[in-house]
Design an enzyme around this catalytic site. Structure first.
Site: not given
Ligand code: 26W
Length: 807
Positions: A358, A546-547, A552, A654, A658
């Site tokens: 992701h 978004k975060r 971003k 995503t 929406k």
């Molecule tokens: C370990 C720390 C950590 C925590 C969360 C690393 C990575 C993440 C996630 C993978 C970050 C995340 O939410 N990524 C998002 O995933 C969405 C669903 O596929 C995408 O639409 C977003 O672009 C992506 O940033």
């Protein structure tokens, strides 16, 4: 109509009865919270009826089952969507109306489980809805965090974090399943012994934690499927004895209790940033181990010990690398508990587990210190070592002598466990989440693996459930669309395309606009309720939600607003379409720059508020505590969706989908799913700007560029940047934004300055087009009409065809 939908009268009777039995009150005396409990449990009764039948059928089901493992499921509130999926929403609304109760007031009593950070967690929740609605047998598995993601407050222009005690009033939607309790072991040391020429391993002196499942039913839309979201909760195996542990000097037992109490306490708030925290490792292993033990137990119930059937009967999808320990854990179960040999076990594991990536942000790729894994999970570590040894042998054959490459691909290297390499090497499918992201995985992130095993790699573009993100959150648009094209799109969202001809229908466009206007009003109601604020309802609504992350580029948006402010203040003749700029974003508590960006935005908001003239054209609102519930009010009200990530960095996005589905136009870069959105709607119905991913990637590899050129050439940027540090923005702490200024000037890794000109021009076009109401509305309708492919039903069907093969 499914057999269990309740009619209006029985819903009324049920609510009255429950309020009386649970709260000992008449309806007239009951609080909204008490009424909520009664309504929710009425809907729950309805789901339970189906769940019983579904479980009964499960017992004899001999087909394939999906386990979807994720450290996050950002479900949002359940009541409304459950009522929609049970086709009971109209009846509930009317029943409450008959009782003199406003459904919106009751529904907002539901606390939102904040069991996720952002995109990854929300995606998992959308997938659960689609899986059930498509009748696919699936179980979602995660951790039952006691505290979800922190609640955000904005105090004195800054983010303040508060605990999210979401279980305070209980959770109507969960049911404990103590029969399926599993034991998960930590620490200890491995002992080996020989039996009949085979070496067996056992871990001694471990700390044991019980994993108790709490199940949440997930009802499909208008069908009989009810799947389960299983949330594991840690319990001490010696709850009863805990009292004497310390005093009797039995510290190890006391430790066990402490461990159990702490594992499920809180969700880590880092998003896209991996820190090798011990407790996080423990959390990951805790829920993956419990899940896999359960999966194997259920498999054995169905097929005995015919483990060669496992890949045909079970598929385990891991949502990013966080549940990646599923790989060595399944090896451990098959070898140490079921007696299989290594080769046999590995062949099974490699056909059972699939991995979705992701993010390509390097700081998000998980790595654990080897020593930590060895201490906490000694047997798992042994398995990783052997896996790594065999993998490196294979790599050596493929790339003899190429040590750098081998180290780069290894599971264990430089004293760390590389989770992504583990997942890529040992799973049967690796997928990206948009077309562009899939390409980047193949060409860059996992290029060496792609060369070696190209058949594993694919991409499946993300999606969102149109049931929550259109049917439930935008009821007026749902009705309008259904009046125009019927309700086929409820089950086949791509039928939304039948709306296309209506883009040219003036009467329809005006109706569409009326709905938007109503939603802007509803947004204001939420804003007032949540933070006592209102904004003009006749301004354009522009949102970036978004975060908070540098990549971003909320900073690009803010800088542009800053420039607009100066234009207005400097030029008495300057005019523009008045706009409300909506921001909503949580920053990870330890992410200094993200928090500074929030301060910058809030300072801008304040500056604008002080000027009556600026306020005639600009408003900036920062919606506190962005969560699913806030999104459900923001998406339907928004007219312009800001998707500004540096090209190549956002895996998909995503939120973009929406907004689009609810008739917002997108201003964005060619990044993530924006690329596919632009392909769907056509370049004339979207505002694309900025560098392409290839250009940005190349520039990054060259070591960046010199933003000073932009600074010198663009007087507007120069002015804004100077004001960032001269006290104009935060007179009380004039140097606070120094670090932002510094990065823009000397270390602009996300190309904010570089893309500014192009962004500003795209915004100019937005401003022109918005004044042509017919043109704008036409584009908006086209966006909704073309959003059907971004429904998660399509995504789930693709997973099923390419990876899972469930039905
Ligand atoms: C370990 C720390 C950590 C925590 C969360 C690393 C990575 C993440 C996630 C993978 C970050 C995340 O939410 N990524 C998002 O995933 C969405 C669903 O596929 C995408 O639409 C977003 O672009 C992506 O940033």
């Amino acid at each position: 109509m499914p057999t269990t939908s309740f009619d209006k009268e029985s819903i009324k009777q049920s609510i009255i009865g429950k309020v009386q039995r649970y709260s000992g009150r008449t309806l007239a005396d009951a609080t909204d919270q008490q009424i909520y409990q009664a309504v929710a449990s009425t809907i729950r009764d309805q789901i339970m009826q189906k769940w019983v039948t579904a479980r009964e059928q499960d017992k004899t089901y001999m087909g394939k089952r999906l386990y979807y493992l994720s450290v996050e499921f950002l479900t949002g509130r359940s009541l409304h969507c459950n009522a929609v999926n049970l086709c009971s929403m109209e009846n509930v609304r009317e029943a409450l109306m008959d009782l003199g109760i406003n459904w919106r007031h009751v529904f907002r009593e539901e606390p939102e489980p904040g069991l996720g950070n952002g995109g990854l967690g929300r995606l998992a929740a959308c997938f659960m809805d689609s899986l059930a609605s498509l009748g696919m047998p699936a179980m979602g598995c995660t951790i039952r965090y006691e505290y979800g993601l922190f609640r955000q407050r904005l105090v004195d222009g800054q983010q303040v974090e508060m605990p999210d005690n979401w279980l305070e009033n209980g959770n109507v939607w969960e049911v404990a399943a103590p029969d399926d309790t599993m034991e998960v072991r930590f620490g200890g040391h491995v002992e080996s012994y020989e039996i009949g020429g085979r070496t067996n391993y056992e871990v001694r002196d471990t700390h044991t934690v019980l994993a108790v499942p709490y199940d949440m039913p997930i009802a499909g839309y208008d069908n009989d499927t009810v799947n389960t979201l299983r949330m594991w909760r840690a319990r001490s195996p010696r709850e009863e004895l805990n009292f004497g542990a310390f005093s009797s000097g039995d510290y190890d037992k006391a430790l066990e209790r402490d461990l159990a109490n702490i594992i499920c306490k809180v969700l880590y708030p880092e998003d896209n940033h991996a820190e090798g925290k011990r407790l996080r490792l423990i959390q990951h292993y805790f829920f993956t181990s419990a899940t896999l033990q359960y999966a194997v137990k259920d498999f054995k119930r169905r097929f005995g010990t015919r483990f060669n059937l496992l890949p045909e009967k079970i598929t385990v999808q891991i949502n990013d690398t966080h549940p990646g320990l599923a790989i060595p854990e399944l090896m451990r179960i098959l070898m140490d508990q079921e007696g299989l040999g290594w080769d046999e076990a590995q062949a099974i594991v490699c056909k059972t587990i699939a991995y979705t990536n992701h993010t390509v942000m390097s700081e998000a790729l998980e790595k654990w210190p080897q020593q930590m894994v060895r201490d906490q999970l000694p047997r798992i570590y042994m398995i990783l070592e052997e896996m790594n040894r065999r993998l490196c042998d294979r790599l050596w054959n493929a790339y003899p002598g190429d040590w750098d490459r081998i180290a780069h691909m290894a599971i264990l290297a430089y004293d760390q466990v590389h989770m992504a390499n583990l997942c890529v090497a040992m799973s049967y499918a690796v997928n990206g989440v948009s077309k562009l992201h899939g390409e980047i995985l193949k060409n860059t992130t996992f290029h060496d693996y792609y060369t070696l095993m190209p058949e594993k790699f694919t991409y499946i573009t993300n999606g969102i459930t149109h049931r929550r993100w259109l049917m439930a959150c935008n009821t007026h648009l749902r009705k309008l669309i259904t009046e125009a094209i019927g309700d086929k799109w409820y089950k086949e969202p791509q039928a939304l395309e039948e709306l296309l001809p209506f883009a040219d229908d003036k009467a329809f466009r005006e109706q569409f606009q009326k709905v938007k206007q109503f939603n802007k009003h509803q947004f204001n109601n939420m804003l007032f309720q949540r933070q006592g604020m209102r904004v003009e309802e006749d301004y354009m609504y522009d949102a970036q939600c978004k975060r908070l992350h540098e990549y971003k580029r909320q900073l690009l948006n803010a800088l542009h607003i800053h420039v607009l402010y100066n234009r207005i203040m400097d030029n008495p003749n300057y005019t523009m379409v008045p706009r409300v700029f909506i921001f909503a974003a949580k920053a990870s508590p330890g992410y200094y720059k993200a928090k500074l960006i929030i301060r910058y935005i809030l300072a801008l908001a304040k500056l604008i508020e002080k000027s009556p003239r600026a306020r005639q054209m600009l408003r900036v609102v920062f919606v506190e505590n962005y969560d699913v519930t806030a999104a459900e009010a923001i998406m339907p009200a928004t007219e312009l969706s800001e998707q500004l990530s540096t090209a190549g960095k956002e895996a998909s996005g995503t939120g973009n989908m929406k907004f689009m589905m609810n008739g917002a136009l997108t201003i964005g870069t060619l990044d993530g799913a924006n690329v596919e959105i632009s392909e769907q709607v056509g370049m004339e119905n979207i505002y694309i700007f900025g560098m392409r991913a290839e250009t940005a990637g190349a520039l990054e590899r060259e070591g960046g560029y010199n933003p000073m050129n932009v600074f010198e050439q663009n007087a507007e940027i120069r002015r804004a940047l100077m004001q960032m540090i001269d006290g104009t923005l935060m007179p009380e702490s004039p140097t606070a934004l120094q670090a932002l200024y510094h990065d823009l000037m000397f270390d602009d890794r996300y190309f904010v300055m570089k893309d500014f000109g192009s962004y500003s021009m795209a915004q100019h076009r937005v401003n022109e087009d918005y004044q042509n109401r017919d043109k704008w509305l036409r584009m908006a309708v086209i966006n909704t009409a073309k959003s059907g492919v971004f429904a998660s039903d399509r995504t789930i069907r693709e997973y099923n065809e390419k990876i899972w093969h469930l039905i």
